[in-house]
Design an enzyme around this catalytic site. Structure first.
Site, PDB file in Angstrom:
ATOM      1  N   ALA A 243     -25.696 -79.082  12.468  1.00 20.23           N
ATOM      2  CA  ALA A 243     -26.605 -78.197  13.184  1.00 20.23           C
ATOM      3  C   ALA A 243     -28.063 -78.409  12.780  1.00 20.23           C
ATOM      4  CB  ALA A 243     -26.195 -76.744  12.965  1.00 20.23           C
ATOM      5  N   HIS A 244     -28.929 -77.710  13.503  1.00 21.58           N
ATOM      6  CA  HIS A 244     -30.373 -77.890  13.355  1.00 21.58           C
ATOM      7  C   HIS A 244     -30.855 -77.644  11.920  1.00 21.58           C
ATOM      8  CE1 HIS A 244     -31.186 -73.511  13.172  1.00 21.58           C
ATOM      9  NE2 HIS A 244     -30.181 -73.426  14.035  1.00 21.58           N
ATOM     10  N   ASN A 245     -31.765 -78.487  11.490  1.00 23.90           N
ATOM     11  CA  ASN A 245     -32.446 -78.380  10.186  1.00 23.90           C
ATOM     12  C   ASN A 245     -31.535 -78.613   8.981  1.00 23.90           C
ATOM     13  OD1 ASN A 245     -34.236 -76.394  12.069  1.00 23.90           O
ATOM     14  ND2 ASN A 245     -35.498 -77.420  10.526  1.00 23.90           N
ATOM     15  N   SER A 246     -30.313 -79.063   9.211  1.00 22.65           N
ATOM     16  CA  SER A 246     -29.485 -79.443   8.066  1.00 22.65           C
ATOM     17  C   SER A 246     -30.005 -80.751   7.471  1.00 22.65           C
ATOM     18  CB  SER A 246     -28.018 -79.605   8.480  1.00 22.65           C
ATOM     19  OG  SER A 246     -27.443 -78.345   8.747  1.00 22.65           O
ATOM     20  N   SER A 263     -29.509 -75.325   8.784  1.00 25.25           N
ATOM     21  CA  SER A 263     -30.239 -75.346   7.510  1.00 25.25           C
ATOM     22  C   SER A 263     -29.335 -75.464   6.289  1.00 25.25           C
ATOM     23  CB  SER A 263     -31.139 -74.109   7.377  1.00 25.25           C
ATOM     24  OG  SER A 263     -32.076 -74.063   8.428  1.00 25.25           O
TER      25      SER A 263
END
Length: 331
Positions: A243-246, A263
Site C-alpha cells: 500500500a501507499h507510502n510503505s 506506511s
C-alpha cells in the site's frame, strides 16, 4: 531436446558422484514422476524412502544422505540441494518468447520517449511522454508505461503490466504478468455532511530498486506524497498488496496473498509468510520473520519471529496452541 551425461552434470555442480548411469539426463522431475532419463532431488530425509521405487536414473542429495544409488543409477552429493537444483533448472530452462521485430509496428511510443539500445517492445504496448527506457529493456505485448517513468537497463516487463506515471524502476527487475505499479493508494475520508466519502489525492510515486522481482497480479500503490519504496533485491510473490507510502528494505521476501497496509516499514531481509497482513504505520525491523496467516498489529523487533493473529513471539504462540489442544482433549 537438451540432454547431458551424469559426468557433465556433476562437473557443473562440483558435487560428489556416487555410482554411475549411462542414461542421458533430459531434465529434472519430482521423485515419484521421474523416468529413467530424468534427475530428481531429495532435500529431506522423509523423501529418501521413495528413492528405491523411483524410476529416476539420478538424484541430488545432501552430504549426509546414506542412500545407495543402485544399478545404473547415480547420486550426486551437494552442500545445498535446493541451490544445486536451481542450477539444474537453469541448465534446462527453455528460451524466452521470441521477438520477430525489436519494436512491433502496433506499439505506440510517444515522440519524446527515450528508448535505450537493445530494447524490445512487443505488440500493442504503450510508452508515454518523457518515458526513459534503459538499454536492453524488454516490454512484452500489452504493457503500458505512462508519462515520465524511468526503467533501468535489462528490466523485463511481462504482458498486462501497467506502470503508472512518474515511477522510477531500477535495472535487472522482473515484473510478471498483470503487475500494477503506481496505481492510486487507498485513501478516503468521510465527508463533512456524513453522506459520502472524500477521495484523498495520491500525488506521490513508486520507486523500485535493482534486481527486484514481482509476481503476477501483485500491486504496488503510489504514495499519497513522497514515495512508496521497494528496496534492492526484494522478491514479491503473486497476489501481494503493497500500500501507499510503505517502505521495504533490501532483500525482503513477501509470499502470496500477503499485504502491507499504508506506511508500513520493513527493514532489510524481512520475510513475510503467505496470507500475512501488516497493520498500517507498523515497523518490522531487519531480519524479522512473520509466519503465514499472521496479523501484525505492533512493531516487530530485529531478528524476531512472530506468529498468529494477532501476531506475537512464535514460541509463546506455539505454547498457547499446545495448551489449547490439551485443554480441548480433556473436555
Amino acid at each position: 531436446m537438451k540432454s547431458y551425461s551424469i559426468i557433465e552434470i556433476n562437473n557443473l555442480l562440483k558435487g560428489e558422484l556416487i555410482g554411475y548411469t549411462d542414461h542421458k539426463i533430459e531434465g529434472p522431475e519430482e521423485i515419484k514422476k521421474a523416468n529413467s532419463n530424468q534427475i530428481t532431488f531429495i532435500g529431506s530425509k522423509k523423501y529418501e524412502k521413495f528413492w528405491a521405487d523411483s524410476k529416476a536414473s539420478a538424484a541430488l542429495v545432501g552430504q549426509n544422505a546414506t542412500l545407495e544409488p543402485g544399478t545404473n543409477r547415480a547420486l550426486i552429493k551437494v552442500k545445498n540441494v535446493d541451490l544445486a537444483m536451481a542450477q539444474i533448472l537453469e541448465l534446462y530452462n527453455p528460451p524466452a518468447p521470441v521477438f520477430d521485430t525489436d519494436i512491433h509496428p502496433t506499439a505506440v511510443i510517444h515522440e519524446t520517449a527515450i528508448i535505450g539500445e537493445g530494447c524490445k517492445i512487443g505488440a500493442n504496448c504503450y510508452v508515454g511522454k518523457d518515458v526513459e527506457l534503459g538499454s536492453g529493456v524488454l516490454l512484452y505485448p500489452n504493457v503500458c508505461v505512462f508519462d515520465e517513468t524511468t526503467i533501468g537497463s535489462n528490466t523485463v516487463v511481462w504482458s498486462g503490466t501497467v506502470i503508472r506515471e512518474r515511477c522510477i524502476i531500477g535495472s535487472h527487475c522482473i515484473f510478471h504478468t498483470n503487475v500494477s505499479i503506481g496505481a492510486d493508494g487507498f485513501g478516503y475520508r468521510p465527508s463533512d455532511d456524513g453522506r459520502g466519502l472524500v477521495k484523498i489525492p495520491q500525488i506521490g510515486n513508486v520507486i523500485i530498486g535493482h534486481y527486484v522481482e514481482i509476481g503476477a497480479n501483485s500491486c504496488v500503490d503510489r504514495a499519497k506524497f513522497s514515495s512508496t519504496i521497494v528496496g534492492d533485491g526484494c522478491k514479491i510473490d503473486n497476489l501481494v498488496q503493497i500500500a501507499h507510502n510503505s517502505v521495504m528494505g533490501r532483500f525482503c521476501i513477501m509470499a502470496g496473498h500477503s499485504g502491507l497496509a499504508g506506511s508500513v516499514t520493513l527493514g532489510d531481509g524481512v520475510i513475510i509468510g503467505g496470507s500475512a497482513s501488516i497493520k498500517d504505520h507498523t515497523t518490522i525491523n531487519s531480519g524479522a520473520t512473520v509466519g503465514a496467516g499472521s496479523g501484525v498489529m505492533n512493531d516487530v523487533e530485529p531478528g524476531k519471529t512472530v506468529l498468529g493473529y494477532p501476531a506475537q513471539d512464535a514460541r509463546d504462540m506455539l505454547k498457547q496452541w499446545v495448551a489449547i489442544r490439551r485443554f480441548m482433549k480433556t473436555q
